[in-house]
Motif scaffolding. Sequence first.
Motif, mmCIF file in Angstrom:
data_model
loop_
_atom_site.group_PDB
_atom_site.id
_atom_site.type_symbol
_atom_site.label_atom_id
_atom_site.label_comp_id
_atom_site.label_asym_id
_atom_site.label_seq_id
_atom_site.Cartn_x
_atom_site.Cartn_y
_atom_site.Cartn_z
ATOM 1 N N ASP A 169 2.170 -5.029 -3.550
ATOM 2 C CA ASP A 169 1.105 -5.272 -2.575
ATOM 3 C C ASP A 169 -0.213 -5.568 -3.299
ATOM 4 N N ALA A 170 -0.724 -6.789 -3.130
ATOM 5 C CA ALA A 170 -1.962 -7.189 -3.793
ATOM 6 C C ALA A 170 -3.169 -6.415 -3.251
ATOM 7 N N ARG A 171 -3.135 -6.039 -1.948
ATOM 8 C CA ARG A 171 -4.260 -5.287 -1.366
ATOM 9 C C ARG A 171 -4.386 -3.910 -2.018
ATOM 10 N N ILE A 172 -3.262 -3.276 -2.287
ATOM 11 C CA ILE A 172 -3.304 -1.965 -2.942
ATOM 12 C C ILE A 172 -3.884 -2.101 -4.342
ATOM 13 N N ALA A 173 -3.460 -3.156 -5.045
ATOM 14 C CA ALA A 173 -3.981 -3.385 -6.393
ATOM 15 C C ALA A 173 -5.484 -3.635 -6.359
ATOM 16 N N ALA A 174 -5.951 -4.395 -5.354
ATOM 17 C CA ALA A 174 -7.390 -4.656 -5.227
ATOM 18 C C ALA A 174 -8.152 -3.380 -4.920
ATOM 19 N N GLY A 175 -7.552 -2.486 -4.126
ATOM 20 C CA GLY A 175 -8.210 -1.225 -3.801
ATOM 21 C C GLY A 175 -8.399 -0.322 -5.005
ATOM 22 N N MET A 176 -7.595 -0.525 -6.061
ATOM 23 C CA MET A 176 -7.786 0.240 -7.295
ATOM 24 C C MET A 176 -9.028 -0.211 -8.061
ATOM 25 N N VAL A 177 -9.531 -1.410 -7.726
ATOM 26 C CA VAL A 177 -10.671 -2.000 -8.443
ATOM 27 C C VAL A 177 -11.954 -1.919 -7.635
ATOM 28 N N VAL A 179 -14.454 -0.492 -5.076
ATOM 29 C CA VAL A 179 -14.809 0.753 -4.412
ATOM 30 C C VAL A 179 -15.259 0.516 -2.970
ATOM 31 N N ASP A 180 -15.725 -0.702 -2.652
ATOM 32 C CA ASP A 180 -16.228 -1.010 -1.316
ATOM 33 C C ASP A 180 -15.130 -1.504 -0.377
ATOM 34 N N MET A 181 -13.930 -1.633 -0.867
ATOM 35 C CA MET A 181 -12.832 -2.140 -0.057
ATOM 36 C C MET A 181 -12.215 -1.011 0.771
ATOM 37 N N GLU A 182 -11.851 -1.307 2.004
ATOM 38 C CA GLU A 182 -11.219 -0.316 2.877
ATOM 39 C C GLU A 182 -9.809 -0.767 3.229
ATOM 40 N N ILE A 183 -8.822 0.122 3.058
ATOM 41 C CA ILE A 183 -7.434 -0.162 3.418
ATOM 42 C C ILE A 183 -7.008 0.914 4.401
ATOM 43 N N GLU A 184 -6.729 0.518 5.607
ATOM 44 C CA GLU A 184 -6.428 1.481 6.664
ATOM 45 C C GLU A 184 -5.209 2.335 6.291
ATOM 46 N N GLY A 185 -5.420 3.636 6.381
ATOM 47 C CA GLY A 185 -4.358 4.576 6.095
ATOM 48 C C GLY A 185 -4.113 4.830 4.628
#
Length: 450
Positions: A169-177, A179-185
């Motif tokens: 999942d690219a979104r999960i990888a982006a969330g590791m970088v 800090v301002d990104m929000e991923i529901e749940g």
Amino acid sequence: MRLMRKSRRARFWMSVVVAFVILSFLLSIVSYVWAAVDEVFVLSIDGAIDPAVASYIERGFKEAESVGARAVLLEINTPGGAVDSALRIRNRMDESPLQTIVLVKHSALSAGSLIALAGDVLVMRPGSTIGAAEPRWVIPGSEPRPVDAKTLSAWKAEMEGTASAHGRDARIAAGMVDVDMEIEGVKSRGELLTLTAEQARELGMCDAVQGTRQQALKFCGLGSCSQNEVNMGAAEHMARVMTNPLVAGLFLMVGIALLVIEFFTLGWGIPGTLGLICIGLFFGGHLVAGLAGWESVVLFLLGVVLLLLEILVVPGFGIPGIAGLVALGVSVFLAVGSVEQALITLAIAGVGAVLLVILALRFIEKRNYWPRFILMDRQSSQEGYTSRETGYDRYVGQQGEALTVLRPSGTALIDGERLDVVSEGDFVEPGQKVRIVKVEGLRIVVRPEK
């Protein structure tokens, strides 16, 4: 009849020899293929990721590919490290035709998370973690600070692309970088994403949670393969130390300072030898790490020669001196591989070398060590020594004009003749009027006219 029998025997034994050679050749191929099929190369990243580690991983993959290994198992336990080195490792993993298995032993944080996501198979031990990959700009002796938006965006794209290319999942990888990104749940805005092994498996970021290396290989269907552990060599360990910006700057500082001190002494001695060793270790470490080429060494030596030419031959400070400084700076930049690291290394080396030389010269003078390095005997007239008559005494009191810069030595035109002169210590510009105040053998001393 006898000739026919001999001919048949010769053909028979020739056939036996040819069959034996062919059989041996086939057996060697079969044994090679069998050995290749049953071997897994094991590499390890333990600690910070740096250029020396990247060179070690590249060497390990090359060796595994050369023998046709089944796979490469990369064990990771790292808090992160240099982004460019992590990208080198990721690229080498992607280029390899071999299956790459990543086993996270304890943590794959920051730059280590990129390497973990690049594995064809990602296995994590229970309790291990992955993530917290926000890049930071680190200067030795100061607190890490966030990078600029451009660098952050580029690193985020690398993480997303790597995860997506390996079915994660690219979104999960982006969330590791970001800090301002929000991923529901998964994560809220304002926090970096770090996953445990179980969380990573639930989110599809890792393929399995296994406790040992053998279990990880068994999960991949390679449990019966032999394991060939490739460790870092002595040269790579040395390179790992020498590529640290602080250590590299210290070695370069000591090397330059010792060479400068050597120039004040007669002949060649311990300071010069130790200085060359320090500089050799500096460039040698970067050569082994794959950062520097021989061109950086040649450029450094050229810079030293130009500076010596400026100091010993050319009066004043001109083109050779400037070119020498530029050559030294460029050689260090080529060796360390980045502008930031080059500036840190040069700052440490330059400022430190000046202070070290000043302290060393004061220590030598205070302890009266100069007689051990320099001939202090004076051949004075009181002891019966007389100088050779030069005829320059007739110029005493005459006025002339400086033809070159006097710092304090240079050339002046006196009574229509070009003479090598020295000022009393004053800086004299070309064209300024000077007067000869005394002559000491071949030494003509001038004083600028007010």
